[in-house]
Design a protein around this motif. Sequence first.
Motif, PDB file in Angstrom:
ATOM      1  N   VAL A 133       7.021  -1.851 -23.427  1.00 45.38           N
ATOM      2  CA  VAL A 133       5.966  -1.402 -22.504  1.00 45.38           C
ATOM      3  C   VAL A 133       5.180  -2.582 -21.955  1.00 45.38           C
ATOM      4  CG1 VAL A 133       5.712   0.878 -23.555  1.00 45.38           C
ATOM      5  CG2 VAL A 133       4.221  -0.976 -24.305  1.00 45.38           C
ATOM      6  N   ASP A 134       5.318  -3.749 -22.578  1.00 45.00           N
ATOM      7  CA  ASP A 134       4.597  -4.917 -22.088  1.00 45.00           C
ATOM      8  C   ASP A 134       5.344  -5.628 -20.959  1.00 45.00           C
ATOM      9  OD1 ASP A 134       2.281  -6.784 -22.558  1.00 45.00           O
ATOM     10  OD2 ASP A 134       3.925  -8.202 -22.794  1.00 45.00           O
ATOM     11  N   LEU A 135       6.612  -5.269 -20.739  1.00 42.70           N
ATOM     12  CA  LEU A 135       7.403  -5.980 -19.742  1.00 42.70           C
ATOM     13  C   LEU A 135       7.019  -5.562 -18.328  1.00 42.70           C
ATOM     14  CD1 LEU A 135      11.001  -5.958 -21.269  1.00 42.70           C
ATOM     15  CD2 LEU A 135       9.303  -7.773 -21.338  1.00 42.70           C
ATOM     16  N   GLY A 136       6.949  -6.567 -17.453  1.00 40.78           N
ATOM     17  CA  GLY A 136       6.655  -6.272 -16.052  1.00 40.78           C
ATOM     18  C   GLY A 136       7.858  -5.671 -15.347  1.00 40.78           C
ATOM     19  N   GLN A 137       9.058  -6.050 -15.796  1.00 41.70           N
ATOM     20  CA  GLN A 137      10.296  -5.531 -15.210  1.00 41.70           C
ATOM     21  C   GLN A 137      11.165  -4.942 -16.324  1.00 41.70           C
ATOM     22  OE1 GLN A 137      11.626  -5.285 -12.150  1.00 41.70           O
ATOM     23  NE2 GLN A 137       9.892  -6.098 -11.022  1.00 41.70           N
ATOM     24  N   PRO A 138      10.751  -3.795 -16.860  1.00 40.45           N
ATOM     25  CA  PRO A 138      11.465  -3.250 -18.022  1.00 40.45           C
ATOM     26  C   PRO A 138      12.943  -2.968 -17.755  1.00 40.45           C
ATOM     27  CG  PRO A 138       9.874  -1.662 -17.143  1.00 40.45           C
ATOM     28  CD  PRO A 138       9.616  -2.960 -16.469  1.00 40.45           C
ATOM     29  N   MET A 139      13.296  -2.690 -16.488  1.00 40.10           N
ATOM     30  CA  MET A 139      14.693  -2.378 -16.195  1.00 40.10           C
ATOM     31  C   MET A 139      15.600  -3.589 -16.409  1.00 40.10           C
ATOM     32  SD  MET A 139      14.258   0.689 -15.487  1.00 40.10           S
ATOM     33  CE  MET A 139      15.713   1.387 -14.714  1.00 40.10           C
ATOM     34  N   ARG A 140      14.982  -4.772 -16.472  1.00 40.78           N
ATOM     35  CA  ARG A 140      15.801  -5.977 -16.625  1.00 40.78           C
ATOM     36  C   ARG A 140      15.827  -6.471 -18.063  1.00 40.78           C
ATOM     37  NH1 ARG A 140      13.178  -9.496 -11.753  1.00 40.78           N
ATOM     38  NH2 ARG A 140      13.487  -7.986 -10.078  1.00 40.78           N
ATOM     39  N   VAL A 141      15.429  -5.616 -18.995  1.00 41.49           N
ATOM     40  CA  VAL A 141      15.283  -6.101 -20.375  1.00 41.49           C
ATOM     41  C   VAL A 141      16.590  -6.677 -20.922  1.00 41.49           C
ATOM     42  CG1 VAL A 141      15.664  -3.815 -21.379  1.00 41.49           C
ATOM     43  CG2 VAL A 141      14.399  -5.519 -22.666  1.00 41.49           C
ATOM     44  N   MET A 142      17.723  -6.165 -20.439  1.00 37.05           N
ATOM     45  CA  MET A 142      19.006  -6.650 -20.954  1.00 37.05           C
ATOM     46  C   MET A 142      19.286  -8.102 -20.556  1.00 37.05           C
ATOM     47  SD  MET A 142      19.812  -4.378 -22.888  1.00 37.05           S
ATOM     48  CE  MET A 142      21.421  -4.832 -23.515  1.00 37.05           C
ATOM     49  N   ASN A 143      18.495  -8.644 -19.621  1.00 36.05           N
ATOM     50  CA  ASN A 143      18.653 -10.055 -19.267  1.00 36.05           C
ATOM     51  C   ASN A 143      18.526 -10.962 -20.487  1.00 36.05           C
ATOM     52  OD1 ASN A 143      19.019  -9.411 -16.650  1.00 36.05           O
ATOM     53  ND2 ASN A 143      17.189 -10.410 -15.845  1.00 36.05           N
ATOM     54  N   VAL A 144      17.775 -10.498 -21.482  1.00 39.29           N
ATOM     55  CA  VAL A 144      17.609 -11.301 -22.693  1.00 39.29           C
ATOM     56  C   VAL A 144      18.965 -11.486 -23.382  1.00 39.29           C
ATOM     57  CG1 VAL A 144      16.451 -11.408 -24.939  1.00 39.29           C
ATOM     58  CG2 VAL A 144      15.240 -10.519 -22.961  1.00 39.29           C
ATOM     59  N   ILE A 145      19.827 -10.472 -23.280  1.00 36.10           N
ATOM     60  CA  ILE A 145      21.162 -10.557 -23.879  1.00 36.10           C
ATOM     61  C   ILE A 145      22.152 -11.182 -22.900  1.00 36.10           C
ATOM     62  CG2 ILE A 145      22.957  -9.229 -25.078  1.00 36.10           C
ATOM     63  CD1 ILE A 145      20.560  -8.264 -26.384  1.00 36.10           C
ATOM     64  N   LEU A 146      22.004 -10.829 -21.590  1.00 33.66           N
ATOM     65  CA  LEU A 146      22.943 -11.337 -20.590  1.00 33.66           C
ATOM     66  C   LEU A 146      22.802 -12.841 -20.390  1.00 33.66           C
ATOM     67  CD1 LEU A 146      22.627  -8.531 -17.893  1.00 33.66           C
ATOM     68  CD2 LEU A 146      24.584  -8.975 -19.361  1.00 33.66           C
ATOM     69  N   HIS A 147      21.589 -13.337 -20.567  1.00 39.24           N
ATOM     70  CA  HIS A 147      21.359 -14.772 -20.410  1.00 39.24           C
ATOM     71  C   HIS A 147      20.719 -15.308 -21.684  1.00 39.24           C
ATOM     72  CE1 HIS A 147      22.173 -14.121 -16.174  1.00 39.24           C
ATOM     73  NE2 HIS A 147      21.282 -13.149 -16.182  1.00 39.24           N
ATOM     74  N   PRO A 148      21.448 -15.290 -22.781  1.00 34.99           N
ATOM     75  CA  PRO A 148      20.837 -15.674 -24.058  1.00 34.99           C
ATOM     76  C   PRO A 148      20.304 -17.102 -24.007  1.00 34.99           C
ATOM     77  CG  PRO A 148      23.227 -15.543 -24.250  1.00 34.99           C
ATOM     78  CD  PRO A 148      22.876 -14.998 -22.912  1.00 34.99           C
ATOM     79  N   THR A 149      19.103 -17.280 -24.517  1.00 38.58           N
ATOM     80  CA  THR A 149      18.427 -18.567 -24.411  1.00 38.58           C
ATOM     81  C   THR A 149      17.899 -18.983 -25.782  1.00 38.58           C
ATOM     82  OG1 THR A 149      17.722 -17.796 -22.234  1.00 38.58           O
ATOM     83  CG2 THR A 149      16.705 -19.812 -23.041  1.00 38.58           C
TER      84      THR A 149
END
Lengths: 265, 390, 132
Positions: B105-121
Amino acid sequence: MSINRREFLKLAGTSTLIGLTGISAVEEILKGNAEASVLPSPAALTAKRWAMVIDINKIGTKEEYEKITQACHSIHNVPDIGNKKDEVKWIWQEDYEHSFPGISDEFVPDHIKHKPFLLLCNHCAKPPCVRVCPTKATFKRPDGIVVMDYHRCIGCRFCMAACPYGARSFNWRDPRPFVKETNPEFPTRTKGVVEKCTFCSERLAKGLKPACVEASNGALIFGDLEDPNSEVRKVLSTKYTLRRKPEIGTGPSVYYVIGGNEHAG
Amino acid sequence: MLDKALTGSKRYWTWIIILLGIIGAGVISYLRQFDYGLGVTGMSRDVSWGFYISQFTFLVGVAASAVMLVIPYYLHDYKKYGKIVILGEFLAIAAVTMCVLFIFVDLGQPMRVMNVILHPTPNSILFWDAMVLNGYLFINLIVGWVTLTSDRKGMPPPNWIKFFIYLSIPWAVSIHTVTAFLYAGLPGRHFWLTAVMAARFLASAFASGPALLILLCLIVRRVSKFDPGYEAIQSLGKTVTYAMFANVFLLGLEFFTAFYSQIPGHMHPFVYLYAGLEGHGKLVPLMWASSILAIVALIMLVNPNIRKKEGMLAFACVMVFISLWIDKGFGLVVGGFVPNMFERVTEYWPTLPETLITLGVWAIGFLILTVLYKIAIAIREQTASWPELH
Amino acid sequence: MYNGGKIIVGIAIFVGLFVFPIFYNMGKPSAMPEPKLDTPVINQLDEKRCVESADYMRANHMQLLDEWRDSVLRDGNFVYESSNGKKYVMSLQNTCMHCHSNKKEFCDSCHTYANVKPYCWSCHLESKEKAL
């Protein structure tokens, strides 16, 4: 039964593999079909590490400050939301004491004490914002510019917590209604992403210096920090400059000329 | 086993409906936030994290505290915890779920949350936090479910589960350490840039989590035929006592470093939180409440005669929990942002939608907790008459 | 059947929900979209060719834009050399929309039909020339 199942799994596994590689093969063919390539812009200004020197002594009136800020904010479609809570800014004014907390002295000449400094992203050599970003949405280019990929930003605002310079703004709401006149050549941002100064990377690609530099009548100097003959290096070797919070080791690339006009020349 | 959550008394269903009502209010508020943006919250350019992230931080601690049951039971064969270790694991599941939701709920773009997995950093601590939190959720789901299923069948749990049980111990420490690293590695945020952050997090976690668990055990005893056991609760009380002392000690260390060194940047957040800065002091009453609750609770807890009375112990636990919630679930995050990077003060206070969303997430957590506890209790009631397993 | 009534009602609700989309879309016009190329800039072109062939673009414009974005933003390469050797500045707003200034008749006609909602336009601006 067990053999059957094993056979089935084998078959399923192989066909999945074929499926996966098959898809990528199609992609390869399509790519090959296009036979296209990408190139850097031929007119682009390049550097090993871009840096900026700001000499506020050369900025006289309030209008001149405004002109510099406006030059940036208007071409980048930075919204003017009009309240401090939702504020978005790329370059702005701050007094000496609050620009340099910790190293600002009480007894300094009035022209330093009361003169606004221009603050913007420092494009650090070791940017903490880049270190903390979980998606590489903010990253450092080889020429030292720290940029944002707004498409990838998930809006976690870790970079805002990490930036020691308060250079980052978040779009707490849709910024579009607050952009008075949109520059049709540049995108706006959307709600939920972080934004900041980009050292005008889009202008550099066209061979133009940053908009604020262009609007500053020589008060803002832009150049390659690693080129001894660059204009920034010439200024840095003749005038005493300060950087914001150098002690934390981020290596900011924005320098401020301290001292009056008596040193000029 | 889930079927056991579908039958219950009128009281059970009333409680479920109350929770669903709060969740509904939260969901409606979240839809509003989803549409408008995070501007519906009290967060600002200067205080860019607020209630959501601080709840997340606090609840990671609650989740990690399951280890305070797992270590004595599985490593030291402390049999008294045999019946309630499942309550700790299920509390961890509910708490981690809340953590994940609070990040979401804190994310500004919650629909993109999977970016954390798609672009692991890997250089981002947030990436690691996502990994360890999900891992911890997974471990506790497996361990909780497998041990409970075995219990129901009256069989000892399979041997392979031991691996996950032992793994859960360092993993619990890791989730809170990594969460502390979110804060403790940021140059320029004096309040957070401290090596004892992770240690303090763990200490406060091992006080607040077991304090909540004691309260939950007492509630369980009251609403069901399953008795977690006087001695188990007393042992947890000792854990709370030691951990709370450690927490207050570590907080004291922070005060010493800030005020003996007299470095302005280090002192200012503490001054803001406990005395107010430049005329701003919204958090001052809360922070003092936290301190007073902590001291009174410690006086009660350290005295065995008081601690042994369950009513008094419960009272002390409520105080510990509230004290730590204020300290970590509010002050810790805000203190990092005030004063801001220009040594100016911008205050933060949550808005109504933000509060409703926060309550909604807590309600989801309690709903999960209720359902899981309902199942565990039903099985415990069944097997209460059976001989000890281990 | 034990609890037969409840089961039948349950199945009925399930089937109802399951086929809902079919009935929901029934009778709605589903004519193939025809993206229009009738813009002032395109009309003035000698050869009406996009940066790649129309077939390629129809199938791959999203991947192409994806690559363009990463190339410009992340690698700092701003120029696209097409398979026929022509060079273009990679920019959705300044190159694509310069020709395709009719977002509604071009982009939206297919996207609406296929019910895809690319979020390009929450940041990128439509061409102002659409007023022409």
